[in-house]
Design an enzyme around this catalytic site. Structure first.
Site, PDB file in Angstrom:
ATOM      1  N   LEU A 106      32.281 -22.374   1.578  1.00 20.34           N
ATOM      2  CA  LEU A 106      32.893 -21.045   1.466  1.00 20.34           C
ATOM      3  C   LEU A 106      32.261 -20.155   2.533  1.00 20.34           C
ATOM      4  O   LEU A 106      31.044 -20.187   2.731  1.00 20.34           O
ATOM      5  CB  LEU A 106      32.641 -20.430   0.087  1.00 20.34           C
ATOM      6  CG  LEU A 106      33.552 -20.856  -1.064  1.00 20.34           C
ATOM      7  CD1 LEU A 106      33.071 -20.215  -2.362  1.00 20.34           C
ATOM      8  CD2 LEU A 106      35.003 -20.482  -0.805  1.00 20.34           C
ATOM      9  N   ASP A 107      33.074 -19.355   3.208  1.00 18.24           N
ATOM     10  CA  ASP A 107      32.572 -18.454   4.236  1.00 18.24           C
ATOM     11  C   ASP A 107      31.725 -17.343   3.601  1.00 18.24           C
ATOM     12  O   ASP A 107      31.865 -17.053   2.408  1.00 18.24           O
ATOM     13  CB  ASP A 107      33.733 -17.835   5.015  1.00 18.24           C
ATOM     14  CG  ASP A 107      34.506 -18.878   5.816  1.00 18.24           C
ATOM     15  OD1 ASP A 107      33.861 -19.783   6.358  1.00 18.24           O
ATOM     16  OD2 ASP A 107      35.746 -18.787   5.880  1.00 18.24           O
ATOM     17  N   PRO A 108      30.872 -16.684   4.403  1.00 14.34           N
ATOM     18  CA  PRO A 108      30.032 -15.615   3.844  1.00 14.34           C
ATOM     19  C   PRO A 108      30.817 -14.501   3.150  1.00 14.34           C
ATOM     20  O   PRO A 108      30.359 -13.976   2.134  1.00 14.34           O
ATOM     21  CB  PRO A 108      29.297 -15.079   5.086  1.00 14.34           C
ATOM     22  CG  PRO A 108      29.212 -16.256   6.002  1.00 14.34           C
ATOM     23  CD  PRO A 108      30.498 -16.998   5.794  1.00 14.34           C
ATOM     24  N   LEU A 109      31.998 -14.150   3.674  1.00  7.72           N
ATOM     25  CA  LEU A 109      32.784 -13.076   3.064  1.00  7.72           C
ATOM     26  C   LEU A 109      33.753 -13.587   1.996  1.00  7.72           C
ATOM     27  O   LEU A 109      34.746 -12.940   1.677  1.00  7.72           O
ATOM     28  CB  LEU A 109      33.539 -12.289   4.128  1.00  7.72           C
ATOM     29  CG  LEU A 109      32.670 -11.453   5.069  1.00  7.72           C
ATOM     30  CD1 LEU A 109      33.538 -10.562   5.951  1.00  7.72           C
ATOM     31  CD2 LEU A 109      31.665 -10.603   4.300  1.00  7.72           C
ATOM     32  N   ALA A 110      33.462 -14.758   1.445  1.00  2.75           N
ATOM     33  CA  ALA A 110      34.208 -15.292   0.303  1.00  2.75           C
ATOM     34  C   ALA A 110      33.240 -15.449  -0.857  1.00  2.75           C
ATOM     35  O   ALA A 110      32.030 -15.590  -0.670  1.00  2.75           O
ATOM     36  CB  ALA A 110      34.847 -16.633   0.648  1.00  2.75           C
TER      37      ALA A 110
END
Length: 391
Positions: A103-107
């Site tokens: 998962l990306d940091p902004l997810a």
């Protein structure tokens, strides 16, 4: 002079027997020591259990941040119980911890962690569908296809008059087996390198020209909506507009501060004229950068989980509604599907551009968002209690 005593065959044999006895005694001592060490390790195990656990990944954390945090918790627990087995660097136990599905940091949302034997079961155990809820904004596209990137395209979106028109156009087009081009900022390898490494470390124009192979993926279900549930909002959904505004203000402040500092500072030594014998008057020395002139660029982290701007719940209802250019997607899909790419392609299909401003994973394999262990409950007792055990 004294005469040397003759060495008899009996003396040689006696000496050999003594050496054999000494070696045997040494081996017995070594075996006893190893057995004692093994006994100590067996009485104090490294893990109290091994398996898989679903945790809630907070916003701004990377998946590796979560893995490292969980590993440290369990390592400290093993040491507190008296484990004295194999140790890794800095005196910490050799604790195997990994994650499945980045998962990306902004997810935010479900992240499955493997512990001990669970690390080898991540791939097979997580086969099946994944479910996501995404926040989408029409009218602009970024380098990363999410709120973190720089805006590279803008287009008018006002010919898109309703959520129903989006639903009618894109649901048939993007349901079933489809092809998509993954984002440039992704973990896919091209010519042996991760795409995000090429994007961050290379020349921007060269990165944009990288040929990314198209992939076959499957979308089981796609829903276009205009609201988010409270459970999704509480997981953490970035408010794209506020995020971009805040970053813009901070970048402007940082740029202004850097300019003031540069104006007040004296010129560095390597830019002063050299007075050395044989130096050319007026010519400046240049220092060579280690590793050549290639400079790695790191994305500045502006927020942590407590300061990142997020969508807030509507206190009057259990769902929060939005109006165009904002809308939401609920996606159920197979492995390897990039929601950012789906959002980008939906924008193109609607004759505009679009960016995914927020993402929550609500299901990964058999693990659901409501069952994921929250950050405030990350301790050894609750981790072992919530774990799906693997023998």
């Amino acid at each position: 002079m004294k005469r040397a005593c003759p060495v008899t065959a009996a003396a040689v044999k006696d000496c050999a027997n003594k050496r054999v006895m000494l070696a045997s005694s040494s081996n017995d001592l070594s075996t006893t020591t190893e057995t004692a060490a093994d006994s100590n390790e067996s009485t104090t195990p490294l893990y109290l259990a091994e398996g898989l656990i679903a945790v809630h990944k907070p916003l701004t954390w990377t998946c590796n941040d979560v893995v490292s945090y969980i590993r440290n918790i369990l390592s400290r627990d093993a040491q507190s119980r008296g484990f004295e087995g194999k140790m890794r660097k800095r005196g910490k136990p050799l604790m195997k911890v990994g994650h499945g599905g980045t998962l990306d940091p902004l997810a935010s949302g479900v992240l499955v962690i493997g512990i001990g034997k669970g690390t080898s079961k991540l791939q097979s155990y997580l086969e099946g569908d994944k479910q996501y809820t995404a926040m989408v904004e029409l009218g602009y596209e970024t380098t990363t296809l999410d709120a973190e990137g720089d805006i590279v395209k803008t287009m008018d979106w006002k010919h898109v008059t309703s959520i129903d028109s989006i639903r009618e156009t894109v649901v048939p087009k993007f349901t079933g087996k489809i092809q998509q081009v993954p984002p440039l900022y992704s973990a896919i390898r091209v010519d042996g390198k991760r795409l995000y490494e090429i994007a961050r470390n290379g020349d921007e124009k060269d990165a944009q020209n990288v040929e990314i192979p198209m992939r076959d993926v499957e979308v089981y279900k796609l829903e276009v909506e205009k609201s988010l549930s409270d459970s999704v909002i509480k997981s953490g959904v970035v408010d794209g507009k506020k995020y971009k505004e805040a970053v813009k203000e901070m970048e402007a402040a940082a740029s202004s501060a850097a300019a003031e500092k540069a104006a007040a500072a004296p010129p560095p030594e390597d830019e002063q004229e050299s007075n050395d014998e044989g130096a050319t008057p007026g010519k400046k020395k240049k220092k060579k950068r280690r590793g050549g002139n290639k400079k790695r660029t790191e994305k500045k982290k502006y927020f942590d989980e407590s300061t990142v701007p997020t969508v807030q719940c509507d206190s009057t209802t259990d769902r929060t509604s939005f109006e165009l250019p904002l809308f939401t997607l609920n996606v159920s899909c197979g492995g390897g599907t990039y929601i950012r790419s789906i959002v980008r392609d939906i924008g193109y299909e609607m004759d505009t551009v679009a960016t995914m401003t927020g993402l929550v994973r609500t299901k990964q394999g058999p693990f659901l968002l409501e069952d994921a262990l929250r950050r405030e409950d990350w301790n050894a007792d609750k981790i072992y209690e919530a774990m799906t055990k693997i023998e």
